[in-house]
Design an enzyme around this catalytic site. Structure first.
Site, PDB file in Angstrom:
ATOM      1  N   HIS A 100       0.851  -1.192   0.000  1.00  0.00           N
ATOM      2  CA  HIS A 100       0.000   0.000   0.000  1.00  0.00           C
ATOM      3  C   HIS A 100       0.892   1.250   0.000  1.00  0.00           C
ATOM      4  O   HIS A 100       1.862   1.314   0.761  1.00  0.00           O
ATOM      5  CB  HIS A 100      -0.914  -0.007   1.243  1.00  0.00           C
ATOM      6  CG  HIS A 100      -1.865   1.146   1.243  1.00  0.00           C
ATOM      7  ND1 HIS A 100      -3.000   1.178   0.449  1.00  0.00           N
ATOM      8  CD2 HIS A 100      -1.814   2.331   1.885  1.00  0.00           C
ATOM      9  CE1 HIS A 100      -3.613   2.336   0.630  1.00  0.00           C
ATOM     10  NE2 HIS A 100      -2.920   3.050   1.494  1.00  0.00           N
ATOM     11  N   ASP A 141      -6.944  -2.992   4.154  1.00  0.00           N
ATOM     12  CA  ASP A 141      -5.658  -2.443   4.630  1.00  0.00           C
ATOM     13  C   ASP A 141      -5.470  -2.607   6.147  1.00  0.00           C
ATOM     14  O   ASP A 141      -4.699  -1.861   6.763  1.00  0.00           O
ATOM     15  CB  ASP A 141      -5.507  -0.951   4.262  1.00  0.00           C
ATOM     16  CG  ASP A 141      -5.500  -0.732   2.755  1.00  0.00           C
ATOM     17  OD1 ASP A 141      -4.981  -1.592   2.036  1.00  0.00           O
ATOM     18  OD2 ASP A 141      -6.022   0.311   2.302  1.00  0.00           O
TER      19      ASP A 141
HETATM   20  C1  GAR Z   1       1.251   0.939  -6.271  1.00  0.00           C
HETATM   21  O1  GAR Z   1       1.585   2.245  -5.868  1.00  0.00           O
HETATM   22  C2  GAR Z   1       0.586   0.194  -5.133  1.00  0.00           C
HETATM   23  O2  GAR Z   1       1.106   0.500  -3.878  1.00  0.00           O
HETATM   24  C3  GAR Z   1      -0.835   0.659  -5.268  1.00  0.00           C
HETATM   25  O3  GAR Z   1      -1.070   0.656  -6.650  1.00  0.00           O
HETATM   26  C4  GAR Z   1       0.148   0.980  -7.331  1.00  0.00           C
HETATM   27  C5  GAR Z   1       0.387  -0.020  -8.424  1.00  0.00           C
HETATM   28  O4  GAR Z   1       1.506   0.319  -9.198  1.00  0.00           O
HETATM   29  N1  GAR Z   1      -1.734  -0.168  -4.524  1.00  0.00           N
HETATM   30  C6  GAR Z   1      -2.773   0.317  -3.845  1.00  0.00           C
HETATM   31  O5  GAR Z   1      -3.072   1.486  -3.839  1.00  0.00           O
HETATM   32  C7  GAR Z   1      -3.565  -0.725  -3.068  1.00  0.00           C
HETATM   33  N2  GAR Z   1      -4.462  -0.098  -2.141  1.00  0.00           N
HETATM   34  P1  GAR Z   1       2.222  -0.748 -10.118  1.00  0.00           P
HETATM   35  O6  GAR Z   1       1.120  -1.388 -10.983  1.00  0.00           O
HETATM   36  O7  GAR Z   1       3.176   0.054 -10.956  1.00  0.00           O
HETATM   37  O8  GAR Z   1       2.897  -1.744  -9.253  1.00  0.00           O
END
Ligand code: GAR
Length: 196
Positions: A100, A141
């Protein structure tokens, strides 16, 4: 060897950091499967480039069946924006890891995902943010925290800048948590994670 499934919905930069760290031997596990909730997620391309089976599955019953058929030991949610069913959470108790993009319990829970998290943090004027890796429980979360790391974001003028900076932390602590899991170094006692 721990068999890992990585669940994604978007770009998959965290998936890439896992692929790279399995390849260089840091993580003692095998990514057997990448599952996307969206057919157009770039992460599916990354899986394909790495020679990993990539599937788009939307139905949670079908997802559970696939995870079982592939004998998956550990599920990693790497930017997975769908809600994981209670059945999967129970079946994989303390075997689902989520990343997260904030320091939980700040800017988390329902509606806080992706850029929304950084928009809220920017609006609040935070000077420090970070990322959290935790086990997944029924509460969004809310599961036991494995690792957290903070970063100074006082120089960030936009949520996008903050997102970019926090991602550098994510790409460090997610592989580290997965490594610890694969090395059997994580123990959950009274909802707190102890690193052995
Ligand atoms: C990341 O920043 C992750 O922490 C977030 O989505 C993004 C995905 O990036 N997740 C959340 O917000 C979950 N609540 P990525 O596809 O480049 O890994």
């Amino acid at each position: 060897m721990v068999k890992i499934a990585v669940l994604i919905s978007g770009s998959g930069s965290n998936l890439q950091s896992l692929i790279d760290n399995v390849r260089n031997g840091y993580i003692n596990g095998e990514i057997k499967l990448v599952v996307s909730s969206s057919p157009s997620a770039y992460g599916l391309q990354r899986a394909n480039d790495a020679g990993i089976k990539g599937l788009c599955i939307k139905d949670q019953n079908e997802l559970l069946k696939t995870l079982k058929d592939e004998n998956i030991d550990l599920i990693v949610l790497a930017g997975y924006l769908a809600i994981v069913s209670s059945e999967i959470i129970h079946e994989y108790h303390n075997r689902i890891i989520n990343i997260h993009p904030s320091l939980i319990p700040s800017f988390c829970g329902k509606g806080f995902y992706g850029l929304h998290v950084h928009k809220a943090a920017m609006k609040r004027g935070v000077k420090v943010s970070g990322a959290t890796v935790h086990f997944v429980s029924e509460e969004v979360d809310g599961g036991p925290i494995i690792l957290q790391e903070s970063i100074d974001v006082s120089d960030c003028d936009t949520p996008e800048m903050m997102q970019k900076k926090v991602l550098t932390i994510e790409h460090k602590i997610l592989p580290k948590a997965v490594k610890l899991y694969c090395d059997n170094k994580l123990e959950v006692i009274d909802e707190r994670v102890k690193i052995k």
